[in-house]
Design a protein around this motif. Sequence first.
Motif, mmCIF file in Angstrom:
data_model
loop_
_atom_site.group_PDB
_atom_site.id
_atom_site.type_symbol
_atom_site.label_atom_id
_atom_site.label_comp_id
_atom_site.label_asym_id
_atom_site.label_seq_id
_atom_site.Cartn_x
_atom_site.Cartn_y
_atom_site.Cartn_z
ATOM 1 N N GLU A 154 -28.672 151.481 73.362
ATOM 2 C CA GLU A 154 -29.043 151.406 71.948
ATOM 3 C C GLU A 154 -29.926 150.183 71.739
ATOM 4 O OE1 GLU A 154 -29.779 152.969 68.970
ATOM 5 O OE2 GLU A 154 -27.736 153.771 69.132
ATOM 6 N N GLY A 155 -31.029 150.360 71.016
ATOM 7 C CA GLY A 155 -31.958 149.264 70.792
ATOM 8 C C GLY A 155 -33.127 149.235 71.753
ATOM 9 N N SER A 156 -33.106 150.105 72.765
ATOM 10 C CA SER A 156 -34.224 150.173 73.703
ATOM 11 C C SER A 156 -35.488 150.613 72.971
ATOM 12 C CB SER A 156 -33.936 151.178 74.826
ATOM 13 O OG SER A 156 -32.761 150.842 75.510
ATOM 14 N N LYS A 157 -36.620 150.121 73.438
ATOM 15 C CA LYS A 157 -37.888 150.510 72.846
ATOM 16 C C LYS A 157 -38.136 151.978 73.099
ATOM 17 C CE LYS A 157 -42.774 149.215 72.694
ATOM 18 N NZ LYS A 157 -43.829 148.328 73.259
ATOM 19 N N ARG A 158 -38.539 152.689 72.078
ATOM 20 C CA ARG A 158 -38.716 154.125 72.214
ATOM 21 C C ARG A 158 -39.959 154.453 73.036
ATOM 22 N NH1 ARG A 158 -37.111 157.108 66.518
ATOM 23 N NH2 ARG A 158 -34.968 156.351 66.420
ATOM 24 N N SER A 159 -39.872 155.572 73.754
ATOM 25 C CA SER A 159 -41.011 156.037 74.530
ATOM 26 C C SER A 159 -42.069 156.611 73.591
ATOM 27 C CB SER A 159 -40.563 157.107 75.527
ATOM 28 O OG SER A 159 -40.024 158.216 74.830
ATOM 29 N N ARG A 160 -43.268 156.740 74.118
ATOM 30 C CA ARG A 160 -44.370 157.245 73.306
ATOM 31 C C ARG A 160 -44.818 158.634 73.754
ATOM 32 N NH1 ARG A 160 -48.167 151.759 72.767
ATOM 33 N NH2 ARG A 160 -46.559 150.463 71.781
ATOM 34 N N GLY A 161 -43.964 159.323 74.473
ATOM 35 C CA GLY A 161 -44.324 160.653 74.945
ATOM 36 C C GLY A 161 -44.524 161.616 73.792
ATOM 37 N N ARG A 162 -45.456 162.544 73.968
ATOM 38 C CA ARG A 162 -45.776 163.511 72.922
ATOM 39 C C ARG A 162 -45.000 164.813 73.086
ATOM 40 N NH1 ARG A 162 -52.413 162.907 72.390
ATOM 41 N NH2 ARG A 162 -52.410 160.691 71.795
ATOM 42 N N THR A 163 -44.356 164.985 74.235
ATOM 43 C CA THR A 163 -43.606 166.209 74.484
ATOM 44 C C THR A 163 -42.211 166.099 73.901
ATOM 45 O OG1 THR A 163 -44.827 166.577 76.543
ATOM 46 C CG2 THR A 163 -42.749 167.761 76.267
ATOM 47 N N ALA A 164 -41.816 167.081 73.120
ATOM 48 C CA ALA A 164 -40.467 167.085 72.539
ATOM 49 C C ALA A 164 -39.455 167.388 73.641
ATOM 50 C CB ALA A 164 -40.376 168.129 71.434
ATOM 51 N N ILE A 165 -38.454 166.504 73.772
ATOM 52 C CA ILE A 165 -37.474 166.595 74.849
ATOM 53 C C ILE A 165 -36.121 167.063 74.303
ATOM 54 C CG2 ILE A 165 -36.288 165.308 76.673
ATOM 55 C CD1 ILE A 165 -39.325 165.670 77.052
ATOM 56 N N ALA A 166 -35.471 167.919 75.052
ATOM 57 C CA ALA A 166 -34.147 168.412 74.666
ATOM 58 C C ALA A 166 -33.099 167.320 74.872
ATOM 59 C CB ALA A 166 -33.783 169.641 75.486
ATOM 60 N N CYS A 167 -32.117 167.276 73.989
ATOM 61 C CA CYS A 167 -31.032 166.299 74.106
ATOM 62 C C CYS A 167 -29.734 166.923 73.616
ATOM 63 C CB CYS A 167 -31.337 165.035 73.300
ATOM 64 S SG CYS A 167 -30.000 163.806 73.307
ATOM 65 N N THR A 168 -28.725 166.864 74.462
ATOM 66 C CA THR A 168 -27.367 167.262 74.109
ATOM 67 C C THR A 168 -26.505 166.009 74.149
ATOM 68 O OG1 THR A 168 -27.703 169.355 75.278
ATOM 69 C CG2 THR A 168 -25.445 168.799 74.643
ATOM 70 N N ASN A 169 -25.811 165.710 73.083
ATOM 71 C CA ASN A 169 -24.919 164.555 73.078
ATOM 72 C C ASN A 169 -23.647 164.933 73.844
ATOM 73 O OD1 ASN A 169 -22.994 162.540 72.410
ATOM 74 N ND2 ASN A 169 -24.027 162.134 70.453
ATOM 75 N N PRO A 170 -23.373 164.298 74.998
ATOM 76 C CA PRO A 170 -22.233 164.715 75.820
ATOM 77 C C PRO A 170 -20.880 164.209 75.327
ATOM 78 C CG PRO A 170 -23.339 162.881 76.860
ATOM 79 C CD PRO A 170 -24.148 163.217 75.640
ATOM 80 N N ILE A 171 -20.849 163.716 74.110
ATOM 81 C CA ILE A 171 -19.567 163.390 73.471
ATOM 82 C C ILE A 171 -19.266 164.410 72.379
ATOM 83 C CG2 ILE A 171 -18.238 161.658 72.193
ATOM 84 C CD1 ILE A 171 -19.884 159.512 73.587
ATOM 85 N N SER A 172 -20.275 164.697 71.539
ATOM 86 C CA SER A 172 -20.102 165.706 70.487
ATOM 87 C C SER A 172 -20.478 167.102 70.971
ATOM 88 C CB SER A 172 -20.972 165.355 69.275
ATOM 89 O OG SER A 172 -22.360 165.453 69.595
ATOM 90 N N TRP A 173 -21.236 167.185 72.061
ATOM 91 C CA TRP A 173 -21.728 168.434 72.632
ATOM 92 C C TRP A 173 -22.586 169.226 71.661
ATOM 93 C CZ3 TRP A 173 -21.971 168.326 77.575
ATOM 94 C CH2 TRP A 173 -21.050 167.543 78.280
ATOM 95 N N SER A 174 -23.385 168.481 70.910
ATOM 96 C CA SER A 174 -24.386 169.047 70.014
ATOM 97 C C SER A 174 -25.438 167.951 69.832
ATOM 98 C CB SER A 174 -23.751 169.433 68.669
ATOM 99 O OG SER A 174 -23.312 168.273 67.975
ATOM 100 N N GLU A 175 -26.259 168.065 68.838
ATOM 101 C CA GLU A 175 -27.200 166.987 68.531
ATOM 102 C C GLU A 175 -26.567 165.927 67.630
ATOM 103 O OE1 GLU A 175 -30.710 168.713 66.897
ATOM 104 O OE2 GLU A 175 -31.511 169.341 68.845
ATOM 105 N N ALA A 176 -25.344 166.171 67.186
ATOM 106 C CA ALA A 176 -24.681 165.259 66.254
ATOM 107 C C ALA A 176 -24.321 163.943 66.937
ATOM 108 C CB ALA A 176 -23.429 165.911 65.694
ATOM 109 N N PRO A 177 -24.443 162.821 66.228
ATOM 110 C CA PRO A 177 -24.027 161.531 66.794
ATOM 111 C C PRO A 177 -22.516 161.481 66.970
ATOM 112 C CG PRO A 177 -24.606 161.279 64.478
ATOM 113 C CD PRO A 177 -24.981 162.678 64.861
ATOM 114 N N ALA A 178 -22.060 160.591 67.841
ATOM 115 C CA ALA A 178 -20.631 160.465 68.119
ATOM 116 C C ALA A 178 -20.227 158.994 68.076
ATOM 117 C CB ALA A 178 -20.290 161.054 69.475
ATOM 118 N N LEU A 179 -19.073 158.723 67.493
ATOM 119 C CA LEU A 179 -18.529 157.376 67.422
ATOM 120 C C LEU A 179 -17.691 157.077 68.660
ATOM 121 C CD1 LEU A 179 -17.354 157.449 63.693
ATOM 122 C CD2 LEU A 179 -19.428 156.350 64.608
#
Length: 337
Positions: free
Chosen positions: A228-253
Amino acid sequence: MLCALTATDAGARQAAIPDTPPAGRFDPASAPPAPDYAGPTHWASLPWTRDDGDMTPHGVAEGQQLRAPVDVFFIHSAVPLRRPVWNADPRDVWYNGDVGQTTIRNQASAFNGCCAIYAPRYRQMNPAADDSAALELAYSDIARAFAEFRRRVGDRPFILAGHGQGAQLGQMLIARAIDGQPIAARMVAAYLPGHAIALDWVKARRSVRLCAAATDTGCVATWSSWAEGSKRSRGRTAIACTNPISWSEAPALPAQHRGAWMRNGLALPEPLRAPEPGLIGARCGKDGRLYVSSPGKPYSEFAKSDGDTRALDIQLVWMDLRENAVGRVAAFLAAQR
């Protein structure tokens, strides 16, 4: 240069190993012989052998792989090679030891609670290089190993899993041998973290989609961890992301985190410890990265200076992945009744 094995795909703690770039241009004539998957020699993990895939944390029961109703085909991460070659030699005992005591022990083992593990040795591309021909050589092994895997297990359901270069090869396997084929109906899910998978690639699949919930089946779950806090990449390609705690795109505490775990020790084995829950929260960023809060030591010691923690994509959520695989298998089997 020197590069700790944990700072690359392998993600397990050990003494520094030379990260040796290959010499000259790729030459297929200099490649090591192709592995023979008919016998046990060129498998890093098999259900009926005692190997690193059987490892579990303190307090977590070892899975009964020989009784498992589902199999997993696991493609291991790339480990640094000790010689200046383009592709690894699966006959090399040092290479096999590095694979077993890192990526098999700390990553493939997460699946022994749900499944019988089959993890082939293969001529991985040197992680200090990038050549499409060297990668295709690695894929040729995976394609043959997968064919042997399917010959052995028949029509049993299976999970496809891999990390880093293993996830990249798993993506290639889906595109070339699974998607749109009858075998796709037998795939419980594909877990492919540590490699950027474009959303457009997922949308182009005929029978495989992105996992959107914890019990979705026939889908791909993928993530690449950054602090958290890392500088974001500048890639133009939309990348898939699955949150492996919530197992969706939803954030997890952190309260939702089921547990990080890794097993140290090549030269200096540590006492077997229990999983550590509640260490991290996680969210999928707009750039497709999975941003995780600091887990503290020893895990934070393996983050790169730019915040890259992809080496620990599985270790940080070892119990989350283990429990999800069990649940996803149960959902798949229930739907088949």
